[in-house]
Design a protein around this motif. Structure first.
Motif, PDB file in Angstrom:
ATOM      1  N   UNK B  55      -4.620  -5.344  -0.760  1.00 46.00           N
ATOM      2  CA  UNK B  55      -4.945  -4.266  -1.309  1.00 46.00           C
ATOM      3  C   UNK B  55      -4.258  -3.034  -0.515  1.00 46.00           C
ATOM      4  N   UNK B  58       0.515  -1.357   0.055  1.00 47.97           N
ATOM      5  CA  UNK B  58       1.368  -0.384  -0.597  1.00 47.97           C
ATOM      6  C   UNK B  58       1.064   1.100  -0.096  1.00 47.97           C
ATOM      7  N   UNK B  59      -0.367   1.389   0.220  1.00 48.20           N
ATOM      8  CA  UNK B  59      -0.920   2.487   0.833  1.00 48.20           C
ATOM      9  C   UNK B  59      -0.038   2.702   2.280  1.00 48.20           C
ATOM     10  N   UNK B  61       2.630   1.495   3.117  1.00 46.29           N
ATOM     11  CA  UNK B  61       4.310   2.028   3.176  1.00 46.29           C
ATOM     12  C   UNK B  61       4.177   3.470   2.846  1.00 46.29           C
ATOM     13  N   UNK B  62       3.352   4.103   2.314  1.00 49.71           N
ATOM     14  CA  UNK B  62       3.491   5.354   2.015  1.00 49.71           C
ATOM     15  C   UNK B  62       3.794   6.129   3.203  1.00 49.71           C
ATOM     16  N   UNK B 101       8.492  -5.693  -1.518  1.00 49.14           N
ATOM     17  CA  UNK B 101       7.290  -5.326  -2.381  1.00 49.14           C
ATOM     18  C   UNK B 101       7.213  -6.133  -3.809  1.00 49.14           C
TER      19      UNK B 101
END
Lengths: 452, 343
Positions: B55, B58-59, B61-62, B101
């Motif tokens: 979960x 992704x955040x 990698x921001x 990813x």
């Protein structure tokens, strides 16, 4: 080809491939909000099943968008270093704002949307879905602002001279609300809503054709068709507003859209046609005065032609290419209005499931928004040439000075190979999810969701 | 917002260091988990390991995307020079990040062993290569690269592959693997946990060896990074905190206090970046051989207006980011349990 041509090719390739996914994330995000709202309101588990199914599709699309999105950010530096030095002061802040305000929001709540089903209540899940949708819209805002500044720069002054010149911000809000930002954002979002709505319509129509998951498909198509129609009609309005802005701010581009060489009163709009760039003429069936109406709301008003707006052919974009992309976008846009009206009419009458040719039309309608979105962006970007920032910086001056053509050849081949592979896998998995269909187990919400 | 006499250039130097530190702490463990992925053999165990970051990756990698955006906005000349100069290395980094990813999303979608094997490899190699290339790029910027009078890179792809930057790349892999193994310990139980229990001390050992070697090399080959420490000896406090944090990682893992080990590991990552940042300041990219061509926080920055607009954006945005990032970690707290929504 030299480093400039190759870099343009690579940016076009990577941006076009990326742009398949964000419109679907934005549009499907909106649909997911509507689906979950329907679930909250009615408590009907069918909507839970629908939310679960489309969330899985959303996850796949989102992953593709994330994976391909970071490439463009890097390319500003790798391939367009001179551009980055020139615009960094202005463009960079919009890009950084996109990261801080949009991507964190989107990716953070995506975790709850995708994986939080059994961990949070319905309301918290609904809120997370809204946040993901909002984040996707925010990211559209900032990136369209940045791109619009390249079309209609405002709120800046030029500091330095020659190769050392650069644009610096003087007024942040004038930069954000530059003359084309709002129009183009509206246009982009309508296109994204269409992409989401027609995706849901297409898959649901497929199930109706195959006589599978009928209740599921009917309920979904009933939600999506009105969204598609509203978005398609708004798109028409937004296109009209955009055209007026372009007539005022980018007359060369508007003239290229229509292949208009002479400044003309009662300027006609071509239905389709072909531009002879050497002979500076255009042929094709036309509706009299419609271009004047589109650009100025007045049939007698003159529309500026290319000979007047850009007397030197070196200051003109590739006219025929711009013309073709623009007309493709417009044609598909009208087609989508027609399809959604027809679909909605039969869906209301309850005769949709028996209308096989219409269902087939709805199935392939998913391609429409993508063709129009891509063609529209190509028209917008090709139509701005030879400028990368309208009137300030030429594309030929924007490329990285240290870049060697053979390095770009290598990266073009690499990205092409990787993207072909990814696209094949994406389609394979998407098809797999569609063939698998909604999960029967999802008709019974579990965990905290069961409580309501 | 008006920030008065605040030195905005230095502030943005610090903020970008903070963003990259945030990236290293958060995506660092993702990349580390990725490196470990192939060592785990069973499919169920691999899924558990993958879902420890499911979960949140992704955040995380921001932070890189936003750090890049902030660098672009605050120091466009650095962005232009480094990105165009490191062209092929960054294209490889992009391809690694892409494969990593999509592999996370793709791997569990089909049952086939071949399918899962391919994406497992792609995930693991992508993670490994991303960490390595980020380290090499950072090592080059810190050690110095040849720049001309206009600040353009004059070297080639091979310039980047000097021993010192490569050593930074390898140390990055070791650091992330250590960090990731401790994070995974926190998030797992059962057989995977037992394996990690066995591996974590080894990962820590490898990192300590790399770290020692890199420190010596820095004193020998890139002494300019330690100049400021020599002239202001109190700065060695940071180095001592760093050493203590690393020592504490070893100690807490032995005592099976994984949380304390993880926090120490976070501190170690942050301190490493802080020490590098202090060593580099006020240069952002050192030019070697001609140091007068270096890109600094003064000659490479955006206008004061942009720096202050950006600071306003950061002051509004970052509390929100920290707020919802923490709530996401809170919602997904505890050991990983696979369910239908898992990867």
């Amino acid at each position: 080809m030299d480093a400039i041509e190759l870099s343009r090719l690579q940016f076009a390739l990577t941006a076009a491939f990326h742009y398949l996914y964000p419109p679907m994330s934005i549009g499907l995000g909106l649909l997911l909000v509507l689906i979950e709202a329907a679930w909250l309101r009615t408590g009907n588990a069918l909507y839970h099943q629908m939310a679960r199914f489309w969330t899985r599709v959303f996850g796949l699309i989102f992953a593709m968008g994330v994976a391909t999105g970071i490439v463009m950010e890097f390319e500003f530096g790798t391939n367009w270093a001179a551009y980055s030095r020139f615009v960094g002061d202005v463009f960079g802040s919009a890009l950084a704002a996109e990261g801080i305000f949009a991507f964190f929001l989107e990716s953070g709540f995506l975790a709850v949307l995708l994986f939080g089903w059994d961990k949070v209540s319905r309301r918290v899940h609904f809120l997370s879905t809204c946040m993901v949708c909002l984040g996707a819209h925010f990211s559209a805002i900032w990136i369209v602002v940045a791109n619009s500044w390249m079309q209609t720069p405002a709120g800046f002054h030029i500091v330095g001279e020659g190769a050392g010149a650069r644009a610096e911000i003087t007024d942040f809000w004038a930069m954000v609300f530059n003359p084309s930002s709002v129009d183009r954002l509206f246009h982009t979002l309508c296109g994204a809503w269409q992409a989401g709505a027609f995706l849901v319509i297409s898959v649901s129509a497929w199930y109706l054709l195959k006589r599978k998951h009928m209740d599921f498909a009917r309920a979904a198509i009933r939600l999506a068709l009105p969204v598609a129609l509203v978005a398609s009609l708004l798109q028409l309005l937004s296109g009209h507003i955009s055209a007026q802005g372009i007539a005022k701010n980018q007359p060369v581009k508007l003239a290229a859209f229509e292949g208009l060489y002479d400044t003309t009163s009662n300027a006609p709009l071509r239905l389709f046609g072909w531009v002879d760039e050497k002979g500076e003429s255009v042929v094709g069936p036309a509706i009299p005065s419609l271009l004047s109406v589109l650009a100025h709301n007045d049939p007698s008003k003159p529309v500026t032609g290319l000979r007047e707006a850009a007397p030197d052919p070196k200051d003109r974009p590739p006219v025929n290419m711009t013309f073709q992309f623009f007309h493709l976008m417009v044609a598909v846009g009208f087609g989508l209005i027609f399809i959604s009206v027809l679909g909605l009419y039969h869906s209301r009458r309850g005769s949709l499931a028996d209308n096989r040719w219409l269902l087939w039309l709805l199935v392939i309608s998913v391609l429409g928004p993508h063709i129009a979105n891509q063609a529209g962006w190509f028209a917008a970007e090709v139509g701005r040439q030879p400028w990368i920032v309208q009137g300030l910086l030429r594309t030929s001056d924007a490329v990285s000075p240290v870049l060697k053509a053979d390095a770009v050849i290598a990266s073009v081949f690499l990205f092409t190979a990787v993207y072909l592979l990814l696209f094949a896998v994406f389609i394979y998995l998407l098809n797999d999810k569609i063939q698998h269909g909604p999960d029967e187990a999802d008709l019974v919400p579990t965990g905290k969701l069961a409580g309501g | 917002m008006d920030f008065g006499t605040l030195d905005l250039n230095t502030t943005w130097f610090i903020l970008i260091a903070v963003l990259f530190a945030g990236y290293a702490v958060l995506d660092g463990f993702d990349l580390g988990v990725g490196t470990l992925h192939l060592f785990v053999k069973g499919d169920n165990e691999r899924r558990i390991l993958l879902n420890t970051i499911g979960p949140v990756w992704d955040g995380n990698e921001v932070w890189l995307v936003t750090g890049g955006g902030a660098l672009f906005a605050a120091f466009p000349n650095v962005y232009a020079t480094v990105f165009s100069g490191f062209y092929l290395a960054l294209v490889l980094l992009l391809v690694s990040l892409i494969f990593r990813a999509v592999a996370i999303e793709f791997r569990s979608k089909r049952e086939s062993r071949l399918w899962r094997g391919v994406w497992d490899t792609s995930f693991s190699l992508g993670s490994l290569l991303s960490g390595f290339l980020l380290g090499v790029a950072f090592g080059n910027v810190a050690a110095g690269i040849p720049l001309d009078a206009r600040g353009e890179f004059t070297g080639s792809f091979w310039t980047l592959l000097r021993p010192y930057p490569i050593m930074v790349g390898i140390t990055s892999i070791a650091l992330f693997t250590m960090h990731g193994s401790i994070y995974a310990l926190l998030k797992t139980d059962g057989t995977v946990h037992e394996k990690l229990r066995h591996w974590a001390p080894k990962a820590i050992g490898v990192f300590v060896a790399c770290y020692a070697l890199l420190t010596v090399s820095t004193f020998v080959w890139v002494p300019h990074l330690v100049d400021r420490f020599m002239s202001r000896p109190w700065l060695f406090c940071l180095a001592i905190v760093n050493l203590l944090a690393i020592a504490n990682v070893v100690r807490e893992i032995r005592r099976r206090r994984d949380w304390a080990a993880f926090l120490s590991s976070c501190i170690a990552v942050i301190m490493l970046l802080a020490i590098c940042a202090i060593g580099m300041y006020p240069n952002l990219v050192l030019s070697a051989p001609n140091p007068e061509h270096s890109l600094t926080i003064r000659n490479a920055s955006s206008s004061q207006k942009t720096l202050s607009v950006m600071l306003t954006i950061a002051l509004i945005g970052m509390p929100l980011v920290i707020g919802y990032t923490s709530s996401i970690y809170y919602i997904f707290r505890g050991k990983v349990k696979l369910d239908r929504a898992s990867y």
